[in-house]
Motif scaffolding. Structure first.
Motif, PDB file in Angstrom:
ATOM      1  N   GLY A 220       0.800  -1.214   0.000  1.00  0.00           N
ATOM      2  CA  GLY A 220       0.000   0.000   0.000  1.00  0.00           C
ATOM      3  C   GLY A 220       0.838   1.271   0.000  1.00  0.00           C
ATOM      4  N   SER A 258      -7.152  -1.139   1.458  1.00  0.00           N
ATOM      5  CA  SER A 258      -7.752  -0.005   0.770  1.00  0.00           C
ATOM      6  C   SER A 258      -8.522   0.869   1.752  1.00  0.00           C
ATOM      7  CB  SER A 258      -8.682  -0.496  -0.341  1.00  0.00           C
ATOM      8  OG  SER A 258      -9.328   0.585  -0.970  1.00  0.00           O
ATOM      9  N   LEU A 261      -6.057   2.791   3.963  1.00  0.00           N
ATOM     10  CA  LEU A 261      -5.471   3.955   3.290  1.00  0.00           C
ATOM     11  C   LEU A 261      -6.438   5.137   3.330  1.00  0.00           C
ATOM     12  CD1 LEU A 261      -3.890   2.162   0.211  1.00  0.00           C
ATOM     13  CD2 LEU A 261      -2.626   3.670   1.757  1.00  0.00           C
TER      14      LEU A 261
END
Length: 271
Positions: A220, A258, A261
């Motif tokens: 990430g 995801s 983040l």
């Protein structure tokens, strides 16, 4: 706490199992840890075990991944079957990671029963997680596909996209597989340009997550927008847009990198 291992203890106490049937996870609807089943459930249920892999110790108890035969009967009042997406966000991250690990090692063993070089039957090594071919000497280890996943930001806005192949109306960060000869950062720049047509720099590493769909390792990153208009690759992206951190569409849960983040960026803007 999970302690990974390849060889079960010699004097093993009653353990735990993560069970799959026809490739689907078996969950105990009555348990607070639905993916972890007592080992005695296998015998009591009369389940026929087709594959077994020792994973390690979970809070000191031996933990195994099992694939049971399709003919094994499950009590519909207690057990349900489903894919890992169905438990994502509904169980703790460590348990989801364990279920993903179990699925990956079972699939790896199943897909490497025969040697890709000479065609001979492979054997499971008892000392390390490996499949070995005695006639030609080749060794296969579980394969991991490295990917990047990135949140592109511009001031207080983030670029989110809806995948063309994902059925839910959810917006997420951009991701792509690392190709041979690429660094993760080179992949990030290429994938963002290919998928949505914009350019980025200021790449900052965030963290990683094992992602068992089917065998990915997600790396990430944050990246800063530098130019270009959004032009979606229609084979990958149904739509993409800039969203202010205070006004977001449906996004992935915090159990996914995801979602982590996105939440990290929102938290950084609120301080």
């Amino acid at each position: 706490m999970f302690e990974p291992g390849n060889t079960p203890p010699e004097a093993a106490s009653p353990g735990l199992v993560i069970v799959f049937q026809s490739g689907q996870l078996v969950s105990d609807m009555r348990s607070p840890e639905p993916v972890l089943l007592p080992e005695h459930d296998v015998g009591h249920g009369g389940w026929q075990v087709r594959q077994q892999q020792f994973l390690g110790l979970w809070h000191g108890k031996p933990l195994y991944a099992l694939e049971i035969d399709e003919s094994s009967s499950l009590d519909p009042m207690r057990f349900q079957r489903g894919n890992l997406y169905q438990v994502l966000g509904r169980i703790d991250v460590p348990l989801f990671s364990l279920a993903g690990r179990a699925q990956q090692v079972l699939a790896w063993e199943r897909d490497h029963r025969f040697c890709g070089r000479c065609g001979s039957e492979m054997t499971l090594d008892q000392g390390e997680r490996a499949m070995r071919c005695s006639p030609c000497g080749i060794t296969n280890y579980p394969r991991i596909a490295p990917c990047i996943i990135t949140l592109v930001t511009r001031g207080e806005h983030m670029l989110l996209a809806r995948n063309a192949n994902f059925p839910r109306p959810m917006f997420s960060t951009l991701a792509g597989f690392i190709e041979a000869g690429e660094s993760a950062e080179e992949t990030l720049v290429r994938e963002v340009k290919e998928e949505v047509g914009v350019e980025v720099d200021g790449i900052e590493y965030f963290g990683s997550q094992s992602w068992p769909f089917p065998n990915q390792l997600m790396l990430g990153y944050f990246a800063r927008y530098t130019g270009g208009d959004i032009v979606c690759d229609p084979t990958e992206i149904a739509e993409a847009d800039w969203f202010h951190y205070s006004d977001l569409p449906p996004v992935p849960p915090a159990s996914s990198i995801s979602g982590q983040l996105i939440r990290a960026f929102v938290a950084s803007q609120q301080h």
